[in-house]
Design a protein around this motif. Structure first.
Motif, mmCIF file in Angstrom:
data_model
loop_
_atom_site.group_PDB
_atom_site.id
_atom_site.type_symbol
_atom_site.label_atom_id
_atom_site.label_comp_id
_atom_site.label_asym_id
_atom_site.label_seq_id
_atom_site.Cartn_x
_atom_site.Cartn_y
_atom_site.Cartn_z
ATOM 1 N N CYS A 324 9.141 -1.947 -27.389
ATOM 2 C CA CYS A 324 9.927 -0.796 -26.960
ATOM 3 C C CYS A 324 11.246 -1.224 -26.324
ATOM 4 N N TYR A 325 11.532 -2.533 -26.357
ATOM 5 C CA TYR A 325 12.778 -3.040 -25.774
ATOM 6 C C TYR A 325 13.766 -3.404 -26.876
ATOM 7 N N GLN A 326 15.016 -3.069 -26.628
ATOM 8 C CA GLN A 326 16.088 -3.365 -27.584
ATOM 9 C C GLN A 326 17.282 -3.920 -26.818
ATOM 10 N N TYR A 327 17.995 -4.851 -27.456
ATOM 11 C CA TYR A 327 19.122 -5.505 -26.795
ATOM 12 C C TYR A 327 20.330 -5.503 -27.727
ATOM 13 N N ASP A 328 21.472 -5.184 -27.168
ATOM 14 C CA ASP A 328 22.739 -5.306 -27.889
ATOM 15 C C ASP A 328 23.667 -6.171 -27.044
ATOM 16 N N MET A 329 24.397 -7.052 -27.710
ATOM 17 C CA MET A 329 25.304 -7.945 -26.992
ATOM 18 C C MET A 329 26.742 -7.658 -27.399
ATOM 19 N N TYR A 330 27.633 -7.692 -26.405
ATOM 20 C CA TYR A 330 29.051 -7.432 -26.629
ATOM 21 C C TYR A 330 29.876 -8.532 -25.970
ATOM 22 N N ARG A 331 30.969 -8.882 -26.625
ATOM 23 C CA ARG A 331 31.953 -9.754 -25.991
ATOM 24 C C ARG A 331 32.969 -8.872 -25.272
ATOM 25 N N VAL A 332 33.219 -9.173 -24.002
ATOM 26 C CA VAL A 332 34.186 -8.402 -23.222
ATOM 27 C C VAL A 332 35.571 -8.988 -23.484
ATOM 28 N N ASN A 333 36.396 -8.227 -24.192
ATOM 29 C CA ASN A 333 37.762 -8.661 -24.481
ATOM 30 C C ASN A 333 38.653 -8.219 -23.326
ATOM 31 N N LEU A 334 38.996 -9.161 -22.470
ATOM 32 C CA LEU A 334 39.772 -8.828 -21.282
ATOM 33 C C LEU A 334 41.235 -8.555 -21.608
ATOM 34 N N ASP A 335 41.701 -8.992 -22.774
ATOM 35 C CA ASP A 335 43.086 -8.728 -23.168
ATOM 36 C C ASP A 335 43.276 -7.278 -23.597
#
Length: 428
Positions: A324-335
């Motif tokens: 029941c667990y799901q994960y999404d990953m994002y790169r934080v673009n600080l520019d």
């Protein structure tokens, strides 16, 4: 001075012979402690034993200050542990290299930022193991300060945030043993909260998100449970207080590239410290997603120099063999101030993320035994409910496949278990 126990228990992937075989042996200076420089044992991950020919022996101790000084600078630029071994070889090598204690404790050249403190429930109270997250090397270090100090956090620079007598804050470099004194907690907490120091609970004072600001002179101390930041420089007698609100989203605030980050409903927030101006918090990246603090969580991690955000969700079960667990990953673009979905952690042979509720780190696959760790995979620590309930042992970013853990272990018996336990703060 550097501890005697800084001797590798697992060797690096290097063809060069140990320093002790390359310079003329010399008696130690009286009263000065030294690092051990014994060659690593035979069990090395990804390393081959070097071979030396005694007939080609050279007196490297008399190489000269110029070449030795240049070598020392390059060794220090790579890793402070190797630099301390370099200085321990002989007196001429020591004289041509800078003594770490003559510089301030915030000098980044001497910080063990490559080394990860490993948690070991059965370890001696004053001894800790450290993992080099770039080479896979392990070392043991004696830290007598742990006998009468509370460990509040480990900074991204590899420094230990210690608390003595429930009030005095100190930064300890575990390899050089340099101690930096900071203002006491009574100069940060409001007067009404001083009673909490008398009934001290370490869970209230975990300082995840602490570290050194980009000006290289300011220490940022974070108490996420109280939602307060303290900023001070060595020699100050008080902290600059800044309160913040994380809307219940942030369990893992993060110091990244000298800036403090956390997440709230407005987005990824960053601390700005400018000369002659009060510190302030501003939006560094928009979330552009709806997040419920009840069933979802947002976690900031550093993946080999990239600021990443993990979106953790509890979703309805679609079949009995699913989690029941799901994960999404994002790169934080600080520019651009945006979040970019990612399915890979990068790296030549791939990287894996060991993800903790309070601290995380990534490692390259090539320095560990083949097949022991999977690329582009998130391994949750025992802090997370899904790990302790045997639902999620590993999450593969590429296809969303979940591996269930084999069981709850009092002592780890696999490499993944060991590294997952190392960044667990509360597994009771």
């Amino acid at each position: 001075m550097p501890p005697r126990s800084l001797v590798p228990s697992v060797g690096r992937s290097s063809q060069a012979p140990p320093l002790a075989t390359r310079a003329k042996a010399e008696e130690p200076i009286e009263g000065e402690d030294h690092l051990g420089v014994a060659p690593p044992p035979n069990y090395c991950w990804g390393a081959k034993r070097s071979r030396t020919n005694n007939n080609n022996w050279r007196d490297w101790s008399n190489l000269g200050d110029g070449p030795l000084g240049l070598i020392a600078e390059r060794v220090l630029a790579f890793d402070v542990a190797d630099y301390l071994r370099f200085r321990a070889v002989c007196r001429p090598w020591r004289h041509c290299s800078t003594e770490p204690h003559t510089h301030g404790g915030l000098d980044r050249r001497f910080h063990p930022w490559r080394w990860v403190l490993l948690r070991e429930p059965l370890a001696a109270p004053n001894r800790r193991c450290f993992l080099n997250s770039f080479t896979g090397e392990f070392i043991q270090v004696d830290l007598p300060e742990l006998l009468d100090h509370e460990l509040l956090a480990v900074t991204p620079e590899g420094l230990l945030v210690l608390l003595h007598d429930h009030n005095h804050v100190r930064l300890l470099n575990p390899l050089t043993r340099h101690v930096t004194e900071l203002p006491p907690l009574t100069m940060l907490l409001p007067s009404k909260d001083h009673v909490m120091l008398s009934y001290f609970n370490i869970d209230d004072f975990l300082a995840t998100g602490s570290g050194i600001a980009s000006d290289d002179s300011t220490v940022v101390l974070c108490f996420n449970r109280f939602r307060i930041l303290g900023m001070a420089k060595p020699g100050d007698d008080h902290w600059i207080l800044l309160k913040y609100n994380h809307d219940g989203f942030t369990d893992t605030p993060l110091m990244f590239a000298g800036r403090f980050y956390y997440v709230k409903v407005d987005g990824v927030m960053a601390l700005q410290i400018c000369p002659n101006q009060p510190p302030r918090l501003e939006v560094a990246a928009k979330l552009n997603m709806h997040v419920s603090p009840i069933s979802e969580g947002l976690h900031l991690v550093n993946s080999c120099g990239d600021l990443m955000l993990i979106h953790r969700q509890i979703v309805p079960l679609t079949s009995p063999d699913k989690s029941c667990y799901q994960y999404d990953m994002y790169r934080v673009n600080l520019d651009t101030g945006t979040l970019l979905p990612v399915k890979s952690l990068g790296g030549g042979a791939g990287r894996a993320m060991f993800w903790g509720m309070h601290c995380s780190f990534s490692v390259p696959l090539e320095v560990f035994p083949s097949g022991s760790i999977s690329a582009d995979t998130i391994y949750p620590s025992f802090d997370f409910t899904e790990r302790s309930l045997l639902e999620v042992g590993a999450y593969h970013l590429l296809d969303g496949h979940i591996e269930r853990p084999s069981g709850l272990l009092q002592r780890p018996n696999t490499l993944v278990d060991c590294l997952s336990l190392s960044n667990t703060v509360d597994d009771e």
